[in-house]
Design a protein around this motif. Structure first.
Motif, PDB file in Angstrom:
ATOM      1  N   ASP A 307      12.579  53.880   9.628  1.00 18.74           N
ATOM      2  CA  ASP A 307      13.406  52.927   8.881  1.00 18.74           C
ATOM      3  C   ASP A 307      14.836  52.975   9.406  1.00 18.74           C
ATOM      4  O   ASP A 307      15.606  53.842   9.051  1.00 18.74           O
ATOM      5  N   MET A 793      14.658  47.849   7.693  1.00 14.11           N
ATOM      6  CA  MET A 793      13.208  47.644   7.604  1.00 14.11           C
ATOM      7  C   MET A 793      12.573  48.996   7.352  1.00 14.11           C
ATOM      8  O   MET A 793      13.187  50.035   7.555  1.00 14.11           O
ATOM      9  N   ARG A 794      11.343  48.981   6.909  1.00 18.96           N
ATOM     10  CA  ARG A 794      10.561  50.213   6.781  1.00 18.96           C
ATOM     11  C   ARG A 794       9.181  49.945   7.353  1.00 18.96           C
ATOM     12  O   ARG A 794       8.599  48.882   7.119  1.00 18.96           O
ATOM     13  N   ILE A 808       8.046  46.224   5.865  1.00 19.88           N
ATOM     14  CA  ILE A 808       8.899  45.411   5.009  1.00 19.88           C
ATOM     15  C   ILE A 808      10.242  45.305   5.712  1.00 19.88           C
ATOM     16  O   ILE A 808      10.610  46.169   6.502  1.00 19.88           O
ATOM     17  N   GLN A 809      10.990  44.235   5.445  1.00 17.97           N
ATOM     18  CA  GLN A 809      12.373  44.146   5.911  1.00 17.97           C
ATOM     19  C   GLN A 809      13.253  43.760   4.745  1.00 17.97           C
ATOM     20  O   GLN A 809      12.785  43.338   3.680  1.00 17.97           O
ATOM     21  N   SER A 810      14.579  43.885   4.920  1.00 19.60           N
ATOM     22  CA  SER A 810      15.500  43.693   3.801  1.00 19.60           C
ATOM     23  C   SER A 810      15.780  42.228   3.497  1.00 19.60           C
ATOM     24  O   SER A 810      16.411  41.930   2.476  1.00 19.60           O
ATOM     25  N   GLN A 825      11.230  38.851   1.004  1.00 17.15           N
ATOM     26  CA  GLN A 825      10.914  40.278   1.052  1.00 17.15           C
ATOM     27  C   GLN A 825      11.984  41.144   0.380  1.00 17.15           C
ATOM     28  O   GLN A 825      11.768  42.352   0.181  1.00 17.15           O
ATOM     29  N   THR A 826      13.125  40.558   0.026  1.00 18.89           N
ATOM     30  CA  THR A 826      14.270  41.365  -0.405  1.00 18.89           C
ATOM     31  C   THR A 826      14.001  42.117  -1.708  1.00 18.89           C
ATOM     32  O   THR A 826      14.264  43.332  -1.800  1.00 18.89           O
ATOM     33  N   TRP A 829      11.554  44.843  -1.122  1.00 20.41           N
ATOM     34  CA  TRP A 829      12.228  45.931  -0.396  1.00 20.41           C
ATOM     35  C   TRP A 829      13.088  46.767  -1.341  1.00 20.41           C
ATOM     36  O   TRP A 829      13.051  48.006  -1.305  1.00 20.41           O
ATOM     37  N   THR A 834       6.187  47.684  -0.069  1.00 23.44           N
ATOM     38  CA  THR A 834       5.946  47.279   1.310  1.00 23.44           C
ATOM     39  C   THR A 834       4.843  46.224   1.340  1.00 23.44           C
ATOM     40  O   THR A 834       4.143  46.011   0.356  1.00 23.44           O
TER      41      THR A 834
END
Length: 859
Positions: A307, A793-794, A808-810, A825-826, A829, A834
Motif C-alpha cells: 500500500d 491503494m491497497r 482498492i484505490q482511494s 471506491q473512496t 477505501w 477492498t
C-alpha cells in the motif's frame, strides 16, 4: 388586469425554458467526455481486434493477440478515462504548465525547465531497448487514436471550465517522450533528502549544530529492525548470511559555526514546496509492503501485500488494469494486472501469471546541493583552483492569455543546474550560507554576496527505468525479476517479490552514489573542492538483496534498508521504523496468515508513539474537572486511532500543542515539526530529559519551563481546542471529525471559485489512522489535522488462487467528474474494505458489465 398577469405567465415560461436549456446544456457538457465502453470502435494501427472488458467499477481487462496492440489499446483506454490528467502531467514535466493554467505556474515551469526533465527524457528514450521503444510508440498511437479529431471539451470537462484555454485549445499529439518524462516526476517526488538537506541548514540560522543534530536522530536499530537483518559485501557481491545488526554509527557533522545569509536556501525551499506534488511531499510519501512465505500462511502459498502512501489527488494517481496476451508467446509475453499510471505503458505494481511485486521508497540519498563560487561578470565558477566556464542555455515560456513569452538563462556547473538563480526577487548568486556547511578549507565567494547553489541528482542522467518496468511485467522468475530490476536507475525503490514456486525475495535497486569519507550527504558541500565529488555508484550486485529468509517474512515500510555495517551510505533519512516494526510484531510467529489478516493489518491504526507518551500525560495533575475530563479519555485507551475515537482526537490535539509549545519558539517557520516519525524519535529522547533546553520557552525570560510544564499546557490547550471544534462533551469527540480527507483536483480544485471546486473536488471524508501508523493517513502538525497523504491503494495477492486477490484505490477509475466511477471506491477505501481482484478468464467474464471491441481497420 389580465394583461400584466399574461406578461407574468409569459416571463415564467421563458424563465423555465431558459433554466431547462441551461440544465440540458450543463448535462450535455458534463457527459460529453464520458467514454464509450461497449460496442465497437475502429482504432487505426491495430493488427487485430482487441477486447476491453470492464467491471462495475470501470476496471478494464485488455485482451490482444499482439504486444503492440496491447499497449496501443492501453493508451486508448487511459485516454478515454484520464486524458486531462495525462495532459496536465505532460505540461508539468515539460515545464509548460503556464501554457495551460496561466502565470500562476510560471515559477514551477522555470524550476522544471532548469532541472531539464524533458531534455533528460529525450536522451533516455534513445537509450531504451528497441522493443520498449516500440511499446512506447504503440501506446502513444493509442492515445492519439482516441484524441483524433475530438475537441478539448469532448476529452474532459476541465477544458470546458478552463476559460483561459479558450475554444481554440487543441491538445497536442502524445509522444513517447511524454511517457518517459513522467518517470522524471516520479524520481523527483521519490528522490530522498533534498528538503531535509535544506532544512538542516536553515535551522542553523537560529540553532547550534548540535541542536540541529538532536532534531535528526539516528535510526533506532535496537528497537526497530531494518529490512535486511544480515549479510555483507564480499567479492563484489552482496551475500546473505548470519550476523548481528550493529548500532548506528555517528553521522557527519558540519565543520564550522553558522554565519551569514540564508535567503538563497530559504527561497529555494519555497520553490520546491510550491511544485505541483504529482505524488506527494517528501514527508508524506511512504509505503508498506510485506510478503509472507508459504510456511507462514494457512494456504501454504506466499501472500504479498502493498500500500503506497502518496498525496491524495483527484483523480487518483492510480489506474487499475489488466493486460493480457490471448496466447503468451515470445512475441506477446504479457499476462499482467495491477496498478498503472495514466500516461505510462505497462503495470507499475501488481502480478503476472508467475510473480507478484510491491514497491516502497528507500529514501535513498541520490542528490546533493553544492555551493558554487561564481564570478558573474566572467561567467565562470571556481573548481579545483581553476576558473571554469559556466554552461548556459536560454529557456522561453509561453503563458496562457499573454502574447509575449518570458525568457530566462539557465546556468550550470559540472554538478548540475544552479537552482539559486530561480529566486526572481534576488540577483544570483544569493545562497550565502558560508560556514553553515562542510567547508574545509573555508573559502569566501568572489563577490561577497554569497554562494550559488547547484544540484546534482542521479535522475538528471539518462537511465533505463522504462526498460525495467517492462521487464518486470513479463518476468517469470526471481532471476528474471532481478535482471529487470538491474535497469531501474531512478527512482530507487524497495522491491518485494513472490512467485508461484513459493519463493519470496527483496531487492534494493537504483543508482545510489558513493561519496568520499566525511561527506555525509546531509549538508550542502563546497562545489569547488574535488574531495566532495561522487566517486561512483554502488554496483547493483552489491546492493542489499534477500531470497527466502529463514523467518519467512520480508517487511518494508521506508525503514532502514540495512544496518550501518553495510559499507556504503544508502540514506541518513529513512523513516524510523514505527510502521515496519508494528507489522513485524503483528505478524509475529504466526503460520496461519490469510488474505483477510493482511487486509486487516493494512488498516491497523495502532500508534506506538502514543503508547510511549500517554503515561507521561496521565502523570500530570490538571486543575479542574473540565480539564480532567479530557485527560480521562486517555485512561484505558488501546492506542488505536479509528475515525470514531475520542481518545485519538484528544491525544493528537495534545501532540500538536506539545510540538508547538516545545519547538515553535526555537525553530524557523520553514522547519517547524510536522509531527511524523522523526518527531516521535526526537520527543522520545526529550521525555528522558525533563530539564532539556528544548522544553524551555525562550520567550519567558524569567521562567524556565520543564517537561511537565509543557505537557500540562499541551493538555490544557488541547481540551480547549476540542471544545471549540467539537463541543464540550468528550463523548462527542472523534478523530475522524478532525482528520478529514478531501480529494482536490490538481488544477481547478484550488481555484477559489466555490462552484468550480464543487464540480471537481470530493469530500471531506473522515478517516482513521495517522502519521506513523500502518494505516498511514499523514497530517502536518504545523498546519492542522487535515489528511496530507494516504495509502493511495491497497493490494493483497495470494499465490494459492489469484482470484482471491484483493485491491482498492482511494478514488476511482474515471477522471470525469460525475461519472459513476469518479469516486466509487473512496468510501469503501475509507472503511477499510477492498474489492475482488479477478484474474481467471471465467472470473473476469462473471464480473464483466461492459465489453468494448477495438476493431482493426479492415483491408
Amino acid at each position: 388586469m389580465r394583461r400584466p398577469w399574461n406578461i407574468l405567465i409569459y416571463l415564467s415560461i421563458v424563465l423555465v425554458i431558459v433554466l431547462v436549456a441551461a440544465s440540458l446544456f450543463a448535462v450535455v457538457t458534463v457527459r460529453r467526455p464520458f467514454p464509450q465502453t461497449g460496442g465497437e470502435i475502429e482504432v487505426p494501427g491495430l493488427a487485430a481486434d482487441v477486447r476491453v472488458v470492464r467491471d462495475e467499477h470501470g476496471i478494464p481487462q485488455v485482451y490482444a493477440d499482439h504486444a503492440t496492440d496491447l499497449f496501443r489499446a492501453q493508451g486508448f483506454v487511459h485516454a478515454q478515462d484520464r486524458f486531462y490528467e495525462m495532459d496536465f502531467r505532460r505540461h508539468v514535466t515539460a515545464g509548460r504548465l503556464a501554457e495551460l493554467v496561466g502565470d500562476s505556474a510560471l515559477e514551477t515551469d522555470m524550476f522544471i525547465r532548469t532541472l531539464g526533465w524533458r531534455d533528460t527524457a529525450e536522451a533516455e528514450l534513445a537509450m531504451l531497448d528497441p522493443e520498449t521503444r516500440r511499446y512506447l510508440q504503440a501506446y502513444a498511437d493509442g492515445v492519439n487514436a482516441y484524441i483524433g479529431d475530438r475537441s478539448a471539451g469532448e476529452l474532459s470537462l476541465e477544458y470546458s471550465v478552463l476559460a483561459l484555454t479558450g475554444p481554440d485549445y487543441v491538445p497536442e499529439e502524445w509522444t513517447p517522450v511524454d511517457s518517459v518524462a513522467w518517470l522524471k516526476a516520479l524520481a523527483w517526488d521519490l528522490r530522498g533528502n533534498t528538503s531535509q538537506e535544506i532544512d538542516r541548514t536553515l535551522a542553523l540560522d537560529l540553532l547550534e549544530r548540535e541542536q540541529v543534530e538532536e532534531l535528526y536522530p539516528d535510526y533506532p536499530y535496537e528497537q526497530h529492525e531494518p529490512i535486511v537483518t544480515a549479510g555483507r559485501v564480499r567479492g563484489g557481491l552482496f551475500q546473505q548470511g548470519p550476523g548481528p545488526v550493529q548500532r548506528a554509527a555517528p553521522t557527519g557533522r558540519p565543520a564550522r559555526e553558522p554565519e551569514g545569509d540564508l535567503r538563497g536556501l530559504r527561497s529555494l525551499r519555497d520553490v520546491v514546496d510550491d511544485l505541483p506534488q504529482l505524488l506527494g511531499t517528501e514527508e508524506g510519501i511512504g509505503s508498506n509492503s510485506w510478503v509472507a512465505s508459504g510456511d507462514r500462511t494457512a494456504s501454504g502459498a506466499p501472500i504479498l501485500a502493498n500500500d503506497p502512501h502518496l498525496e491524495q489527488s483527484m483523480p487518483s494517481v492510480w489506474y487499475q488494469m489488466g493486460l493480457h496476451c490471448n496466447e503468451r508467446t515470445e512475441q506477446c509475453p504479457f499476462d499482467v494486472a495491477g496498478f498503472t499510471f495514466a500516461g505510462l505503458p505497462g503495470v507499475v505494481i501488481g502480478h503476472n501469471q508467475s510473480i507478484a511485486w510491491g514497491l516502497t521508497t528507500m529514501y535513498p540519498d541520490v542528490s546533493d546541493l553544492y555551493l558554487e563560487r561564481v564570478d558573474d561578470e566572467a561567467g565562470t565558477y571556481l573548481y579545483d583552483g581553476q576558473q571554469v566556464e559556466l554552461e548556459t542555455r536560454t529557456e522561453q515560456f509561453r503563458i496562457a492569455g499573454e502574447e509575449d513569452p518570458v525568457a530566462i538563462e539557465v546556468r550550470s556547473t559540472r554538478h548540475g543546474p544552479i537552482l539559486s538563480d530561480l529566486d526572481l526577487d534576488l540577483a544570483p548568486p544569493i545562497a550565502a550560507v558560508g560556514d553553515r556547511v562542510e567547508l574545509t578549507p573555508a573559502t569566501e565567494p568572489a563577490d561577497g554576496d554569497g554562494y550559488a547553489v547547484s544540484l546534482r541528482w542521479t535522475a538528471s542522467e539518462p537511465g533505463r527505468t522504462m526498460d525495467a518496468l517492462i521487464g518486470i511485467d513479463k518476468a517469470r522468475s526471481w532471476n528474471e525479476f532481478r535482471q529487470a530490476a538491474r535497469l531501474m536507475d531512478a527512482p530507487s525503490q524497495n522491491l518485494v517479490y513472490a512467485d508461484v514456486e513459493g519463493r519470496i525475495g527483496y531487492q534494493a535497486p537504483g543508482r545510489v552514489p558513493i561519496r568520499a569519507p566525511g561527506h555525509s550527504g546531509r549538508w550542502p558541500v563546497p562545489g569547488w573542492n574535488p574531495a566532495y565529488e561522487w566517486k561512483r555508484f554502488i554496483p547493483f550486485d552489491e546492493l542489499p538483496t534477500v531470497l527466502d529468509p529463514p523467518s519467512g517474512l520480508i517487511v518494508t515500510a521506508n525503514n532502514a534498508v540495512i544496518g550501518p555495517s553495510y559499507p556504503y551510505l544508502l540514506t541518513s533519512d529513512a523513516a524510523y521504523g514505527y510502521r515496519s516494526q508494528r507489522i513485524l510484531d503483528v505478524l509475529g510467529d504466526r503460520d496461519d496468515l490469510t488474505v483477510d489478516d493482511m487486509v486487516e493489518l493494512q488498516n491497523d491504526t495502532y500508534n506506538a508513539h502514543a503508547e510511549r507518551l500517554t503515561p507521561y500525560l496521565l502523570d500530570i495533575s490538571l486543575p479542574t474537572p473540565y480539564f480532567r475530563e479530557g485527560q480521562a479519555e486517555l485512561r484505558g485507551w488501546d492506542f488505536t486511532q479509528p475515525a470514531d475515537s475520542a481518545a485519538a482526537a484528544y491525544f493528537n490535539a495534545v501532540w500538536r500543542n506539545l510540538l508547538e509549545l516545545t519547538f515553535h519558539d526555537q525553530l524557523p517557520a520553514d522547519v517547524r515539526p510536522d509531527g511524523g516519525e522523526r518527531w516521535f524519535e526526537v520527543v522520545k529522547e526529550l521525555l528522558r530529559d525533563p530539564d532539556s533546553d528544548w522544553w524551555d520557552d525562550v520567550a519567558t525570560e524569567d521562567v524556565r519551563e520543564t517537561r511537565d510544564d509543557i505537557l500540562r499546557q499541551a493538555l490544557l490547550d488541547a481540551r480547549d481546542d476540542l471544545t471549540i471544534r467539537q463541543g464540550s462533551n468528550p463523548t462527542r469527540w472523534s478523530w475522524g471529525g478532525l482528520h478529514e480527507l478531501e480529494l482536490v483536483n490538481q488544477t481547478l480544485g484550488d481555484s477559489g471559485i466555490g462552484l468550480v471546486e464543487g464540480i471537481f473536488n470530493r469530500g471531506p471524508f473522515p478517516v482513521g489512522g495517522g502519521s506513523g501508523t500502518v494505516n498511514a493517513t499523514a497530517w502536518d502538525a504545523a498546519e492542522g489535522f487535515a489528511v496530507t497523504a494516504v495509502p493511495s491503494m491497497r493490494m493483497v495477492v495470494p499465490f494459492d488462487d489469484f482470484d482471491d486477490a484483493r485491491w482498492i484505490q482511494s478514488g476511482g477509475q474515471s477522471g470525469h467528474a460525475y461519472a459513476s466511477t469518479y469516486t466509487d471506491q473512496t468510501e469503501l477505501w475509507a472503511a477499510g474494505e477492498t474489492l475482488p481482484w479477478v484474474w481467471s478468464d471465467d472470473a473476469v467474464e462473471a464480473a464483466a458489465t461492459d465489453e468494448l471491441v477495438l476493431r482493426a481497420p479492415s483491408g
